[in-house]
Design an enzyme around this catalytic site. Structure first.
Site, PDB file in Angstrom:
ATOM      1  N   LYS A 269      45.370  35.163  37.846  1.00  0.00           N
ATOM      2  CA  LYS A 269      44.644  34.388  36.842  1.00  0.00           C
ATOM      3  C   LYS A 269      45.560  33.741  35.806  1.00  0.00           C
ATOM      4  O   LYS A 269      46.703  34.174  35.613  1.00  0.00           O
ATOM      5  CB  LYS A 269      43.574  35.258  36.184  1.00  0.00           C
ATOM      6  CG  LYS A 269      42.420  35.507  37.159  1.00  0.00           C
ATOM      7  CD  LYS A 269      41.205  36.111  36.515  1.00  0.00           C
ATOM      8  CE  LYS A 269      40.089  36.249  37.529  1.00  0.00           C
ATOM      9  NZ  LYS A 269      38.900  36.936  36.988  1.00  0.00           N
TER      10      LYS A 269
ATOM     11  N   ARG B  29      40.156  43.918  41.793  1.00  0.00           N
ATOM     12  CA  ARG B  29      39.862  42.797  42.695  1.00  0.00           C
ATOM     13  C   ARG B  29      41.123  41.956  42.794  1.00  0.00           C
ATOM     14  O   ARG B  29      41.523  41.316  41.807  1.00  0.00           O
ATOM     15  CB  ARG B  29      38.705  41.988  42.136  1.00  0.00           C
ATOM     16  CG  ARG B  29      38.296  40.829  43.031  1.00  0.00           C
ATOM     17  CD  ARG B  29      37.120  40.072  42.445  1.00  0.00           C
ATOM     18  NE  ARG B  29      36.733  38.976  43.306  1.00  0.00           N
ATOM     19  CZ  ARG B  29      37.316  37.779  43.273  1.00  0.00           C
ATOM     20  NH1 ARG B  29      38.332  37.542  42.430  1.00  0.00           N
ATOM     21  NH2 ARG B  29      36.899  36.815  44.081  1.00  0.00           N
TER      22      ARG B  29
END
Ligand code: 7PM
Length: 278
Positions: free
Chosen positions: A221, A255
């Site tokens: 991210k 995740r």
């Protein structure tokens, strides 16, 4: 601590690794439908061999500015893959969607968990999950993928996320979704600035105190790029660091894209956390 997802029970004494399996056209470059399913199955089996405890299948990118995908497009991408994987997979399957119609079709096709970035707020989602036995992740997002990163601001991001997750958790319980079927997720990158993402990592224990196990997704991210540099394909090491910190701060499921590296890193975390201190 057990997470009940469909016919599977995941033992959360050890942190669990959720592998990301994007089935968007750009994920499997040749684009041909048959090839896409075949390649998705091949990829999923590799992820399991690398140590994945659960596979998260997504047909619509929900990153900032992502172009929405139609219901039919999303169904045509994910359902064939779920049908094929449920025949061969030895680990639970999760569907990453906020559309109740996709959830329903995915449950019929054999998924064991719904990963909902909208935390069952879409009409029909709550009733659907209440009438099923699959697991569910309730995630915090501020705004929508199209708007969430424009200029998010919080008086106290941890408190705002905490109150949202408590509310969605209580609504789920009140609608008959068993506690053991529920995961909570702060939604890193979903309407959060770097300062907000870091505060949520720092105070993850306050979210773990709500009750259900925490699922966190920081893999590749932007916050990692901001801190450590690199584009989305150069964030492995910083992602591993973030994963280790989150597990030590109470996360029970991660995740990630890079399963093998994460599984290896978590072995050190478990060894250090499990050894009794004399
Ligand atoms: C911003 C950048 C937003 C990347 C989303 C992404 C999560 C998720 C995704 C998460 C849960 C991407 C992700 N992130 N589901 N789905 N938690 N539960 O990899 O953090 O594109 S999408």
């Amino acid at each position: 601590m057990i997470f009940q997802c469909g016919n599977y029970q995941l033992n959360l004494r050890r942190p669990q690794v959720m592998a990301i399996l994007n089935v968007t056209p750009d994920s499997f470059s040749d684009g041909g439908q048959f090839n896409a399913v075949d390649k998705a199955v091949e990829r999923a089996l590799q992820l399991i061999a690398d140590g994945a405890d659960i596979i998260d299948i997504g047909g619509e990118s929900t990153r900032p500015g992502a172009i929405p995908v139609s219901l039919d497009q999303e169904l045509s991408r994910v359902i064939p893959v779920i049908e094929a994987l449920s025949q061969v997979c030895t680990v639970p399957l999760s569907i990453d969607t906020y559309k109740p119609e996709v959830m329903r079709a995915a449950i019929v096709a054999g998924v064991d968990m719904v990963n909902d970035i909208r935390a069952l707020q879409e009409p029909g989602a709550l009733d659907l999950l209440a009438s099923s036995h699959v697991g569910v992740c309730l995630m915090h997002m501020k705004g929508t993928p199209q708007t969430m990163q424009l200029a998010p601001t919080y008086a106290d991001v941890v408190e705002e996320v905490r109150l949202f997750l408590i509310d969605r958790y209580q609504v789920a319980l009140a609608n008959g979704i068993a506690k053991q079927r529920i995961l909570l997720d702060p939604g890193f990158g979903f309407g959060k600035r770097t300062v907000d993402n870091i505060a949520l990592i720092q105070q993850l224990a306050r979210l773990a105190e709500i009750g259900p196990p925490l699922l966190v997704g920081l893999s590749r991210k932007a916050v990692l790029g901001t801190i450590s540099g690199g584009d989305e394909f150069q964030r492995l090491h910083s992602g591993i660091a973030a994963s280790v910190i989150c597990v030590m701060n109470g996360a029970k499921m991660l995740r990630v894209h890079d399963v093998k590296a994460t599984v290896d890193a978590l072995k050190v975390v478990v060894a250090v956390m499990d050894q009794h201190q004399e």
